[in-house]
Design a protein around this motif. Structure first.
Motif, PDB file in Angstrom:
ATOM      1  N   ALA A 128       4.255   4.714  -7.504  1.00 13.22           N
ATOM      2  CA  ALA A 128       3.905   4.244  -8.826  1.00 13.22           C
ATOM      3  C   ALA A 128       3.839   5.354  -9.858  1.00 13.22           C
ATOM      4  O   ALA A 128       4.096   5.142 -11.040  1.00 13.22           O
ATOM      5  N   ALA A 129       3.500   6.577  -9.410  1.00 11.14           N
ATOM      6  CA  ALA A 129       3.258   7.659 -10.359  1.00 11.14           C
ATOM      7  C   ALA A 129       4.543   8.374 -10.758  1.00 11.14           C
ATOM      8  O   ALA A 129       5.537   8.380 -10.039  1.00 11.14           O
ATOM      9  N   SER A 130       4.508   8.986 -11.900  1.00 13.42           N
ATOM     10  CA  SER A 130       5.552   9.910 -12.369  1.00 13.42           C
ATOM     11  C   SER A 130       6.946   9.300 -12.416  1.00 13.42           C
ATOM     12  O   SER A 130       7.935   9.958 -12.107  1.00 13.42           O
ATOM     13  N   ALA A 131       7.026   8.030 -12.770  1.00 13.63           N
ATOM     14  CA  ALA A 131       8.344   7.398 -12.855  1.00 13.63           C
ATOM     15  C   ALA A 131       9.156   8.042 -13.970  1.00 13.63           C
ATOM     16  O   ALA A 131       8.665   8.283 -15.063  1.00 13.63           O
ATOM     17  N   GLN A 132      10.401   8.340 -13.681  1.00 17.94           N
ATOM     18  CA  GLN A 132      11.275   8.954 -14.665  1.00 17.94           C
ATOM     19  C   GLN A 132      12.092   7.872 -15.363  1.00 17.94           C
ATOM     20  O   GLN A 132      12.506   6.891 -14.742  1.00 17.94           O
ATOM     21  N   ALA A 133      12.307   8.074 -16.649  1.00 16.97           N
ATOM     22  CA  ALA A 133      13.182   7.158 -17.372  1.00 16.97           C
ATOM     23  C   ALA A 133      14.605   7.419 -16.917  1.00 16.97           C
ATOM     24  O   ALA A 133      15.129   8.524 -17.064  1.00 16.97           O
ATOM     25  N   CYS A 134      15.212   6.411 -16.327  1.00 22.04           N
ATOM     26  CA  CYS A 134      16.547   6.606 -15.760  1.00 22.04           C
ATOM     27  C   CYS A 134      17.257   5.268 -15.699  1.00 22.04           C
ATOM     28  O   CYS A 134      16.719   4.300 -15.136  1.00 22.04           O
ATOM     29  N   PHE A 138      10.368   7.719  -4.006  1.00 16.07           N
ATOM     30  CA  PHE A 138      11.297   8.816  -4.296  1.00 16.07           C
ATOM     31  C   PHE A 138      12.166   8.467  -5.499  1.00 16.07           C
ATOM     32  O   PHE A 138      12.381   9.295  -6.390  1.00 16.07           O
ATOM     33  N   GLU A 139      12.657   7.242  -5.530  1.00 19.37           N
ATOM     34  CA  GLU A 139      13.512   6.823  -6.634  1.00 19.37           C
ATOM     35  C   GLU A 139      12.761   6.816  -7.965  1.00 19.37           C
ATOM     36  O   GLU A 139      13.348   7.061  -9.021  1.00 19.37           O
ATOM     37  N   ALA A 140      11.452   6.548  -7.901  1.00 15.94           N
ATOM     38  CA  ALA A 140      10.657   6.529  -9.131  1.00 15.94           C
ATOM     39  C   ALA A 140      10.507   7.925  -9.729  1.00 15.94           C
ATOM     40  O   ALA A 140      10.298   8.073 -10.937  1.00 15.94           O
ATOM     41  N   LYS A 141      10.635   8.940  -8.896  1.00 16.75           N
ATOM     42  CA  LYS A 141      10.459  10.320  -9.360  1.00 16.75           C
ATOM     43  C   LYS A 141      11.784  11.046  -9.548  1.00 16.75           C
ATOM     44  O   LYS A 141      11.807  12.172 -10.054  1.00 16.75           O
ATOM     45  N   ASN A 142      12.866  10.440  -9.093  1.00 15.47           N
ATOM     46  CA  ASN A 142      14.177  11.088  -9.153  1.00 15.47           C
ATOM     47  C   ASN A 142      15.227  10.077  -9.612  1.00 15.47           C
ATOM     48  O   ASN A 142      15.146   8.890  -9.285  1.00 15.47           O
ATOM     49  N   CYS A 143      16.201  10.556 -10.345  1.00 10.74           N
ATOM     50  CA  CYS A 143      17.264   9.668 -10.813  1.00 10.74           C
ATOM     51  C   CYS A 143      18.298   9.501  -9.691  1.00 10.74           C
ATOM     52  O   CYS A 143      19.445   9.960  -9.778  1.00 10.74           O
ATOM     53  N   ASP A 149      19.859   2.673 -14.281  1.00 11.20           N
ATOM     54  CA  ASP A 149      20.419   2.483 -12.946  1.00 11.20           C
ATOM     55  C   ASP A 149      21.837   3.014 -12.843  1.00 11.20           C
ATOM     56  O   ASP A 149      22.252   3.532 -11.805  1.00 11.20           O
ATOM     57  N   ALA A 150      22.587   2.892 -13.921  1.00 13.97           N
ATOM     58  CA  ALA A 150      23.976   3.347 -13.906  1.00 13.97           C
ATOM     59  C   ALA A 150      24.078   4.861 -13.767  1.00 13.97           C
ATOM     60  O   ALA A 150      25.116   5.383 -13.345  1.00 13.97           O
ATOM     61  N   ASP A 151      23.001   5.566 -14.127  1.00 15.53           N
ATOM     62  CA  ASP A 151      23.016   7.033 -14.063  1.00 15.53           C
ATOM     63  C   ASP A 151      22.502   7.580 -12.741  1.00 15.53           C
ATOM     64  O   ASP A 151      22.577   8.786 -12.494  1.00 15.53           O
ATOM     65  N   ARG A 152      21.974   6.724 -11.906  1.00 19.33           N
ATOM     66  CA  ARG A 152      21.369   7.196 -10.657  1.00 19.33           C
ATOM     67  C   ARG A 152      22.432   7.744  -9.700  1.00 19.33           C
ATOM     68  O   ARG A 152      23.492   7.146  -9.519  1.00 19.33           O
ATOM     69  N   VAL A 153      22.098   8.874  -9.076  1.00 18.68           N
ATOM     70  CA  VAL A 153      22.994   9.481  -8.095  1.00 18.68           C
ATOM     71  C   VAL A 153      22.832   8.732  -6.776  1.00 18.68           C
ATOM     72  O   VAL A 153      21.719   8.623  -6.253  1.00 18.68           O
ATOM     73  N   PRO A 154      23.899   8.216  -6.207  1.00 14.72           N
ATOM     74  CA  PRO A 154      23.770   7.452  -4.957  1.00 14.72           C
ATOM     75  C   PRO A 154      23.785   8.369  -3.722  1.00 14.72           C
ATOM     76  O   PRO A 154      24.626   9.260  -3.609  1.00 14.72           O
ATOM     77  N   ALA A 201       0.832  -1.209   0.000  1.00 18.87           N
ATOM     78  CA  ALA A 201       0.000   0.000   0.000  1.00 18.87           C
ATOM     79  C   ALA A 201       0.857   1.245   0.000  1.00 18.87           C
ATOM     80  O   ALA A 201       0.544   2.240  -0.650  1.00 18.87           O
ATOM     81  N   LEU A 202       1.958   1.198   0.754  1.00 18.43           N
ATOM     82  CA  LEU A 202       2.837   2.354   0.824  1.00 18.43           C
ATOM     83  C   LEU A 202       3.461   2.662  -0.534  1.00 18.43           C
ATOM     84  O   LEU A 202       3.439   3.786  -1.014  1.00 18.43           O
ATOM     85  N   VAL A 203       3.989   1.644  -1.170  1.00 19.47           N
ATOM     86  CA  VAL A 203       4.714   1.857  -2.410  1.00 19.47           C
ATOM     87  C   VAL A 203       3.763   2.211  -3.539  1.00 19.47           C
ATOM     88  O   VAL A 203       4.035   3.075  -4.358  1.00 19.47           O
TER      89      VAL A 203
END
Length: 451
Positions: free
Chosen positions: A21-27, A55-60, A29-34, A14-16
């Motif tokens: 689920a919404a507004s996922a950005q095309a990103c 948060f990860e779905a909306k941000n790289c 994994d290798a480009d994600r800022v850790p 329910a949380l996730v």
């Protein structure tokens, strides 16, 4: 408050689903800022970590959550901050730790970051914000969880006609939720019974006690006593940075008068022990107690036949106010992404889902949302209305303990003399004097206060 609260399952799907689920950005994994978030192992993190994917779905960004036992969290974070290792981008601070981390440059101010996000800052309960986010005119992060204290009690005992009549006959006034600490003491005395005595007209099969206390060798004993001290118009530190010995002695004396009405195990337990006593049908009420335990306390209605739980403000409308602050490490290599994460976790959408999972939100918009005031939501959020009252009644309150850069070191020392007095090893006066001496040594004289 320094430990893990609330046991129980959290509905991760329910949380996730709602936030992530919404507004996922095309990103890629290798480009994600850790970024790395150091936080408390347990319910706090179990619930919030489920929101990380949102948060990860909306941000790289890729968030690494480091779960640390709360007894070790402060020391581990200080070591990394002093060494400027960059090991943690986002840290989790208890209320008393904020000033130290800010004063020493361990964390970054977020005042400029929130300059165009004033509405989000204003949504944090103002009383809580003053104690957790503000120091010397700057904003240092957002609280994501509050363990503000109040009063939890067995409402079925208070409403029983037999008990009401007996109380009125003995004390000369009606049995009701106490509005003064003197009334609280009377209630604790009244409900203390021996095995074989009657409670609600039925014979007890075991001893019953009037109050549960967190008098064990843990920091929660000072949280519990804070409401009493503050209701006297005093504080753990004066504006001159000294411990007010007479006021602390009085608060300790009041506490000692209650110890004989608490289970013997009071000298060994903290909040979880008190909750176990409540759920086992051993106690009638709490003292000044963390309201985020409400979802735990309400299960007493399943474990004790006929039990019905109630929640209210603490007597004198004064209680410990605190929360866990998310702040950005000064040695973070990705401070912008870290700040975005803090704003997300402390923001409305994440806090709404946190509340649905049983977490105690820090936002006025969440605490006052009508969906959390229904009979169906009572088991998880029945304490929200009381929290709103506490924040309103304590508006403008501040404590010097939270505004000195030595607050964390003082906080982690206080329980030693206080618990020794509770255990009868020293007097209330000796405890107050020892605390004053310890604090003077920690600060090297009067403690600086930096509001």
């Amino acid at each position: 408050m320094k430990q893990i609260l609330i046991a129980g399952a959290v509905a991760s799907t329910a949380l996730v689903a709602t936030v992530g689920a919404a507004s996922a950005q095309a990103c890629n994994d290798a480009d994600r800022v850790p970024i790395t978030w150091s936080t408390i192992a347990g319910f706090y993190t179990d619930a919030m970590a489920k929101l990380v994917s949102g948060f990860e779905a909306k941000n790289c960004v890729k968030v690494n959550v480091v779960n640390i036992d709360n007894s070790q969290l402060y020391n581990k974070q200080v070591i990394e901050m002093v060494g400027q290792t960059g090991a943690y981008d986002v840290v989790t601070l208890e209320t008393s730790e904020k000033a130290e981390f800010a004063e020493n440059g361990f964390i970054l101010p977020m005042t400029d970051y929130f300059a165009d996000k004033k509405a989000q800052l204003d949504d944090v309960a103002p009383t809580l914000a003053a104690l957790t986010t503000q120091y010397k005119g700057d904003v240092w992060g957002l609280p994501y969880y509050t363990y503000t204290a109040g009063y939890i009690y067995r409402a079925d005992l208070f409403d029983d006609p037999t008990e009401q009549a007996a109380f009125k006959a003995k004390y000369g006034y009606d049995l009701a939720v106490p509005t003064t600490w003197a009334q609280h003491r009377d209630i604790a005395e009244f409900f203390t019974r021996k095995k074989g005595d009657k409670l609600k007209g039925e014979e007890l099969t075991k001893d019953f006690y009037g109050v549960g206390l967190m008098a064990g060798p843990f920091p929660e004993i000072q949280d519990e006593m804070s409401g009493v001290l503050w209701s006297q118009g005093a504080d753990w530190l004066t504006d001159d940075g000294k411990v007010p010995v007479d006021a602390v002695e009085k608060a300790m004396d009041d506490y000692l008068k209650l110890v004989k009405f608490a289970p013997p195990a009071a000298l060994t337990v903290t909040y979880d022990g008190v909750m176990n006593q409540m759920k086992d049908g051993q106690i009638a009420q709490t003292y000044s107690f963390f309201l985020d335990q409400w979802p735990n306390a309400v299960t007493t209605e399943q474990s004790v036949p006929g039990a019905r739980m109630g929640v209210a403000e603490a007597p004198e409308k004064k209680a410990y106010i605190g929360g866990f602050l998310l702040a950005v490490s000064a040695s973070s290599t990705h401070p912008k992404e870290a700040m975005d994460f803090v704003a997300y976790i402390g923001g409305h959408d994440a806090q709404m889902e946190f509340a649905k999972a049983g977490g105690t939100s820090t936002l006025m918009s969440v605490l006052s949302d009508p969906q959390f005031a229904t009979p169906e939501s009572r088991a998880k959020t029945g304490h929200f209305a009381t929290l709103l009252k506490i924040f309103d009644d304590m508006k403008g309150f501040r404590s010097n303990l939270f505004d000195t850069p030595f607050g964390a070191k003082i906080y982690n020392t206080m329980q030693i003399p206080l618990q020794a007095a509770a255990a009868g090893q020293i007097t209330a006066r000796q405890a107050a004097e020892q605390l004053a001496s310890d604090v003077e040594k920690i600060c090297g004289g009067p403690c600086p206060i930096g509001k």
